[in-house]
Structures are given as structure tokens and as C-alpha cells.
Scaffold this motif. Structure first.
Motif, PDB file in Angstrom:
ATOM      1  N   GLU A 124       4.518  14.688  17.543  1.00  0.00           N
ATOM      2  CA  GLU A 124       3.282  15.224  16.718  1.00  0.00           C
ATOM      3  C   GLU A 124       2.477  13.133  16.004  1.00  0.00           C
ATOM      4  O   GLU A 124       3.429  12.754  15.213  1.00  0.00           O
ATOM      5  CB  GLU A 124       3.851  16.014  15.303  1.00  0.00           C
ATOM      6  CG  GLU A 124       2.249  16.579  15.039  1.00  0.00           C
ATOM      7  CD  GLU A 124       2.613  17.825  13.656  1.00  0.00           C
ATOM      8  OE1 GLU A 124       1.978  18.031  12.743  1.00  0.00           O
ATOM      9  OE2 GLU A 124       4.282  17.463  13.655  1.00  0.00           O
ATOM     10  N   TRP A 125       1.014  12.920  15.977  1.00  0.00           N
ATOM     11  CA  TRP A 125       0.752  12.423  15.585  1.00  0.00           C
ATOM     12  C   TRP A 125       0.256  12.526  13.987  1.00  0.00           C
ATOM     13  O   TRP A 125      -0.298  13.603  13.545  1.00  0.00           O
ATOM     14  CB  TRP A 125      -0.501  11.907  15.890  1.00  0.00           C
ATOM     15  CG  TRP A 125      -0.295  11.317  17.724  1.00  0.00           C
ATOM     16  CD1 TRP A 125      -0.544  11.584  18.723  1.00  0.00           C
ATOM     17  CD2 TRP A 125      -0.102   9.509  17.346  1.00  0.00           C
ATOM     18  NE1 TRP A 125      -0.091  10.977  19.802  1.00  0.00           N
ATOM     19  CE2 TRP A 125       0.376   9.359  18.651  1.00  0.00           C
ATOM     20  CE3 TRP A 125       0.359   8.873  16.491  1.00  0.00           C
ATOM     21  CZ2 TRP A 125       0.582   8.379  18.996  1.00  0.00           C
ATOM     22  CZ3 TRP A 125       0.767   7.753  16.813  1.00  0.00           C
ATOM     23  CH2 TRP A 125       0.279   7.243  18.423  1.00  0.00           C
ATOM     24  N   LYS A 126       0.157  11.815  13.379  1.00  0.00           N
ATOM     25  CA  LYS A 126      -0.302  12.020  11.802  1.00  0.00           C
ATOM     26  C   LYS A 126      -1.206  10.727  11.618  1.00  0.00           C
ATOM     27  O   LYS A 126      -0.987   9.470  12.026  1.00  0.00           O
ATOM     28  CB  LYS A 126       0.641  12.324  10.794  1.00  0.00           C
ATOM     29  CG  LYS A 126       2.103  13.236  11.278  1.00  0.00           C
ATOM     30  CD  LYS A 126       1.382  14.057   9.876  1.00  0.00           C
ATOM     31  CE  LYS A 126       1.916  15.063  10.139  1.00  0.00           C
ATOM     32  NZ  LYS A 126       2.720  16.599   9.855  1.00  0.00           N
ATOM     33  N   ILE A 127      -2.128  10.872  10.825  1.00  0.00           N
ATOM     34  CA  ILE A 127      -2.509  10.435   9.786  1.00  0.00           C
ATOM     35  C   ILE A 127      -2.976   9.620   8.847  1.00  0.00           C
ATOM     36  O   ILE A 127      -2.869  10.682   7.732  1.00  0.00           O
ATOM     37  CB  ILE A 127      -4.240  10.466  10.386  1.00  0.00           C
ATOM     38  CG1 ILE A 127      -4.711  10.584  12.022  1.00  0.00           C
ATOM     39  CG2 ILE A 127      -5.571   9.186  10.375  1.00  0.00           C
ATOM     40  CD1 ILE A 127      -5.803  11.285  12.527  1.00  0.00           C
ATOM     41  N   TYR A 135       0.722  -1.112   0.324  1.00  0.00           N
ATOM     42  CA  TYR A 135      -0.330   0.000  -0.047  1.00  0.00           C
ATOM     43  C   TYR A 135       1.072   1.001  -0.278  1.00  0.00           C
ATOM     44  O   TYR A 135       1.990   1.318   0.699  1.00  0.00           O
ATOM     45  CB  TYR A 135      -0.521  -0.373   0.674  1.00  0.00           C
ATOM     46  CG  TYR A 135       0.081   0.055   2.612  1.00  0.00           C
ATOM     47  CD1 TYR A 135       0.119   1.846   3.406  1.00  0.00           C
ATOM     48  CD2 TYR A 135       0.230  -0.903   3.375  1.00  0.00           C
ATOM     49  CE1 TYR A 135       0.949   1.451   4.339  1.00  0.00           C
ATOM     50  CE2 TYR A 135       0.706  -1.205   4.119  1.00  0.00           C
ATOM     51  CZ  TYR A 135       1.007   0.834   5.004  1.00  0.00           C
ATOM     52  OH  TYR A 135       1.171   0.585   6.217  1.00  0.00           O
ATOM     53  N   ARG A 136      -0.045   2.621  -0.396  1.00  0.00           N
ATOM     54  CA  ARG A 136       0.208   3.863  -0.304  1.00  0.00           C
ATOM     55  C   ARG A 136       0.264   4.654   0.948  1.00  0.00           C
ATOM     56  O   ARG A 136      -0.991   4.953   0.544  1.00  0.00           O
ATOM     57  CB  ARG A 136       0.926   4.101  -2.114  1.00  0.00           C
ATOM     58  CG  ARG A 136       0.883   6.075  -2.096  1.00  0.00           C
ATOM     59  CD  ARG A 136       0.733   6.463  -3.440  1.00  0.00           C
ATOM     60  NE  ARG A 136       0.778   7.893  -3.682  1.00  0.00           N
ATOM     61  CZ  ARG A 136       0.812   8.051  -4.396  1.00  0.00           C
ATOM     62  NH1 ARG A 136       0.040   8.111  -5.619  1.00  0.00           N
ATOM     63  NH2 ARG A 136       0.815   9.685  -3.981  1.00  0.00           N
ATOM     64  N   PRO A 137       0.769   5.359   1.942  1.00  0.00           N
ATOM     65  CA  PRO A 137       0.099   5.797   2.463  1.00  0.00           C
ATOM     66  C   PRO A 137      -0.123   7.410   2.600  1.00  0.00           C
ATOM     67  O   PRO A 137       0.885   8.191   1.688  1.00  0.00           O
ATOM     68  CB  PRO A 137       1.088   6.198   3.364  1.00  0.00           C
ATOM     69  CG  PRO A 137       2.486   4.855   3.583  1.00  0.00           C
ATOM     70  CD  PRO A 137       2.116   5.414   2.657  1.00  0.00           C
ATOM     71  N   MET A 138      -1.175   7.869   2.606  1.00  0.00           N
ATOM     72  CA  MET A 138      -1.909   8.795   2.165  1.00  0.00           C
ATOM     73  C   MET A 138      -2.128   9.627   3.235  1.00  0.00           C
ATOM     74  O   MET A 138      -2.974   9.254   4.168  1.00  0.00           O
ATOM     75  CB  MET A 138      -2.651   8.786   0.796  1.00  0.00           C
ATOM     76  CG  MET A 138      -1.651   7.760  -0.076  1.00  0.00           C
ATOM     77  SD  MET A 138      -3.135   7.695  -1.676  1.00  0.00           S
ATOM     78  CE  MET A 138      -3.367  10.131  -2.334  1.00  0.00           C
TER      79      MET A 138
END
Length: 464
Positions: free
Chosen positions: A343-346, A282-285
Motif C-alpha cells: 500500500e502506498w501512502k502520500i 521535517y515531520r511527515p503528515m
């Protein structure tokens, strides 16, 4: 083609009346004629006419337009004569090559191919001032042929349709208009037409197509960067592009195919998880995105794994998914939370071969409106491979037509080109069939070319 004494081609007027009768039976009289007053009355609201019968309204007119409309509706008494001795696999081939006036040929084909053709590609004369913009009613002798196509002046000399001609644009419009009207009837409900053109008639062609196919069915004006060097044949600006206008028969039924991802794009799908065996990499976006239409409902709070409450950044950012959709896709494993520093990233997980609903797909990219990776000079090289010499002037590269066929048609579709020229459309279709293991077929039409014998050349000398 040959003259046919009994029978006529498909009657497009009768066909149009029958379609109107299906929708509005009350407007067709017992004599199978349209009651125009009754037709207008249908489109009135509360007594106020929505049909503009005044002389002043938005329209595109030129000298000869009414005659062009009539020409499209006239039947022809010509027919198609098979030439089996020059054909290959006559009994089994589904491909048709017609030599003759394409206006007559299109009328004849209406009887068997109305609503049957998925994609039409044409590369008509560009009307540069040097092009041969022919009239209809092709005759057979050299002199009559030259005179009927206006290649002979009254004094008997060959001449070009120059820009100083008072009917320079009208001549071209009168040639293309009836052919496009007939072409629309041949297209399937989900079909489309692609027309190559340059700056000389691009604006006029767009107006004609808006009228014939409907503005709402306009798909795109593709720009093909046809030259990669030189291009200094213009006076003020080096022109290195052409256009391809694309119109659908019905935009609500129209679909296109995606192009395969390049290796560069495929390398972005480099992440794996516990679903790899069924979903592939998969590709994280990022779930957060700026530049989209702002909606307050897409700025809801999201709880990170450690309890931190996350919101989109200020300045117009939003989440790409609504709250119910996000909740569902977290449960199905399509979302990951990543902590970088404090820092959180979704991220949403875009899998290579599965969509967000779990359906298997072949992921691809849309055709871009600017085509810059196909060199126009390759068209000449394609022809030279076949004939060992330059036979045609500026033929389209096979790769360009292959691209259009792959995007705008499917494996069993019928393709048409009624300005066949070098027959690049046929060659491109065969290559697509080979690449995709498909079974597309073609109908190509080309006006007869004069192949002169020694006697013909002697006869022609008196005109030169």
C-alpha cells in the motif's frame, strides 16, 4: 490626583462627532452637532428603515445603565500629579503607575493615549457577594471614604454588597460599564482586552462586552483551571476554574503570537532529506485526511511512482491540497510517497523552520482555550517571595499574565491594567521583556489603599 481649575480631560463626545464627520459630513451641522434624523436616513434602504426605533428589540438593560453611559462621556477636572520622590528613573522610564480612581484616570489618559494601547488586562472584583464594589468620587477622610464607597451603613457599620441587595448586579454593572467604554477608546486598532471573571458575572460581562466591543470582535472565552486540589468551598459542585474573556478592538486587524513548541512536539520533527541544511528536519503528515469539510474536487486521482492510481479512502476522506497545489509542491520537494507492504501512502513534509512556500518561520502552537498547567496557588507564592508573607488575597500567578502578554502583544507594545491590585501585570511584563529581549511598557492604575496611622485607627474604632 488633584483637582484642576483650568482645563478638562479628553472630550469623548467631541471625538465621536469628529469621527462621524469623517464618515458622514452631511450629518454634522454648522454648530458641530449631529442631526439624528439625517443619521437615521443614511441607514435606510429604499425607504424601508433598517434602524429599529420601536421599544421592543434585543438589548441588555439594568437599573442605572443610562447614567453609566453618561458617566463614561462626562469630562473630569482632575489631573495627574507627578510624585518624583517616590519614582525610579523618572526622566527615562516609559512606565506609568497611577494611584487614583481608575474612572478619572482613564478619562485623563484619553487625551494622550487614544488608540495607543495594544493590550489591556484587568482582574476586576468578581462580585461574589463579599467583594468591595466601590462607587466613584473618592474622597480623602476615612469617614467620607467609607461612606462614599458604601462600606458604612446608615447606622454606621461596615457591610458587604451581599446578594440579598436588590441592586446587587446593577451596582457591579454600573461600576464596570463606563470603564470598559473608555478602555475601548484607548485600544489600538489591532489591540485587545482580556478580563478575568468567575461565574457570578460572567454572563452579564459577556453581554456588556458584546455591546461595547461588538459580538464580531469576540475572540475567545478562555477557561483557566485555577485550582489543582481542594476547591471544596462551593455548596454543590467544586469550582476549580475561572474565565478570561478576550475581545479585539477590530477583529480584521487582530493577530496573535504562537507559543513555542514543547520538547514533545519538537521530537516529531525527526526526518531528514536533501534539503536539511536549508529547511532543517521535517515531520511527515498524511495528505489524506478525514473529518474535514468534504469537497469532491479534493478527491482527484494521484499517480504513485510505480503507476498505481491512488484515491482518498471512502467514507468522506479527501486530499488536504488541491491538484495544482500538490503538483507544485511535489516539484519543490514538499511531498514523499512511501510504500508500506503493498500500500502506498502520500505524506506532506512539514519542515520545522520553513513553510510550504519556502519562507523562514518560527513554528509554534496556538494558545489553547483551556489553560490547565498554571496553578492558582502560585500567585500567593510569587507575592510571598517579595514580602515574606501573604499580603494579597488570590493574586494572579505571574506565569498566567506572562502567557497573555507573550501571546497578545509584541516587543514594543504598551500594556495596561486599571485594576492593578498586586501589580502582577507589571511584574509579568518585566519578565517577558527579560525573556524575549523586548521593550514593552505599562500603564497601571490602582485605587488608593487606606494606610492607617495610629490616630486613624482610633478614629475608625467608633465605626466598628
Amino acid at each position: 490626583m488633584e483637582n484642576k481649575l483650568n482645563g478638562e480631560s479628553f472630550d469623548i463626545v467631541e471625538y465621536n462627532i469628529s469621527k462621524l464627520k469623517e464618515l458622514f459630513p452631511e450629518i454634522v451641522t454648522g454648530d458641530n452637532e449631529v442631526d439624528i434624523a439625517a443619521l437615521i436616513d443614511i441607514f435606510k434602504k429604499n425607504g424601508d428603515g433598517t434602524v429599529d426605533d420601536s421599544e421592543e428589540h434585543y438589548q441588555f438593560n439594568w437599573w442605572g445603565k443610562k447614567k453609566s453611559k453618561r458617566k463614561a462621556k462626562e469630562t473630569t477636572t482632575k489631573t495627574l500629579r507627578p510624585v518624583k520622590k517616590d519614582s525610579k528613573n523618572w526622566d527615562t522610564t516609559q512606565n506609568i503607575y497611577i494611584e487614583g480612581d481608575n474612572l478619572d484616570a482613564l478619562k485623563i489618559l484619553l487625551k494622550s493615549y487614544t488608540n495607543k494601547i495594544k493590550m489591556i488586562y484587568i482582574d476586576p472584583p468578581y462580585n461574589t457577594g463579599k467583594d468591595f464594589v466601590y462607587k466613584d468620587n473618592l474622597t480623602q477622610t476615612i469617614q467620607e471614604h467609607l461612606e462614599s464607597t458604601e462600606q458604612l451603613s446608615e447606622e454606621g457599620f461596615l457591610f458587604e454588597n451581599t446578594k440579598t441587595n436588590g441592586k446587587y448586579h446593577s451596582n457591579w454593572l454600573n461600576m464596570i460599564y463606563p470603564r470598559l467604554r473608555l478602555a475601548r477608546n484607548l485600544l489600538s486598532e489591532n489591540g485587545c482586552i482580556l478580563i478575568s471573571i468567575d461565574d457570578n458575572e460572567n454572563v452579564d460581562l459577556k453581554k456588556i462586552c458584546d455591546e461595547i466591543f461588538g459580538e464580531e470582535n469576540f475572540v475567545s472565552q478562555l477557561i483557566w483551571k485555577s485550582k489543582t486540589g481542594g476547591a471544596n468551598d462551593s455548596k454543590f459542585v467544586a469550582i476549580d476554574h475561572e474565565y478570561i474573556l478576550v475581545y479585539a478592538k477590530r477583529i480584521d486587524k487582530f493577530e496573535v503570537n504562537s507559543l513555542p513548541y514543547t520538547d514533545e512536539l519538537l521530537r516529531l520533527y525527526n526526518s531528514k532529506d536533501e534539503y536539511f541544511e536549508t529547511r532543517d528536519p521535517y515531520r511527515p503528515m498524511l495528505l489524506m485526511q478525514k473529518g474535514l469539510s468534504f469537497s469532491k474536487s479534493l478527491t482527484y486521482p494521484i499517480e504513485a511512482p510505480d503507476g498505481t492510481i491512488l484515491y482518498p479512502d471512502e467514507g468522506g476522506a479527501i486530499w488536504r491540497w488541491s491538484e495544482p497545489v500538490l503538483k507544485k509542491r511535489i516539484e519543490e520537494g514538499y511531498v514523499e510517497f512511501v510504500k508500506k507492504g503493498n500500500e502506498w501512502k502520500i505524506y506532506t513534509k512539514q519542515y520545522l523552520n520553513v513553510d510550504y512556500d519556502g519562507n523562514k518561520i518560527n513554528r509554534g502552537k496556538l494558545l489553547r482555550s483551556v489553560i490547565s498547567d498554571i496553578d492558582g496557588r502560585k500567585g500567593i507564592k510569587d507575592i510571598q517571595k517579595l514580602f515574606d508573607e501573604k499580603v494579597f488575597t488570590n493574586p494572579k500567578p505571574t506565569d498566567l499574565i506572562k502567557l497573555f502578554i507573550s501571546v497578545f502583544s509584541n516587543k514594543n507594545d504598551l500594556i495596561m491594567d486599571f485594576f492593578s491590585g498586586s501589580a502582577t501585570t507589571a511584574q509579568a511584563m518585566f519578565k517577558v521583556n527579560e525573556d524575549e529581549n523586548s521593550n514593552r511598557n505599562f500603564i497601571l492604575i490602582q485605587i488608593p489603599e487606606l494606610i492607617l496611622s495610629d490616630k486613624d485607627i482610633l478614629d475608625l474604632k467608633k465605626y466598628l
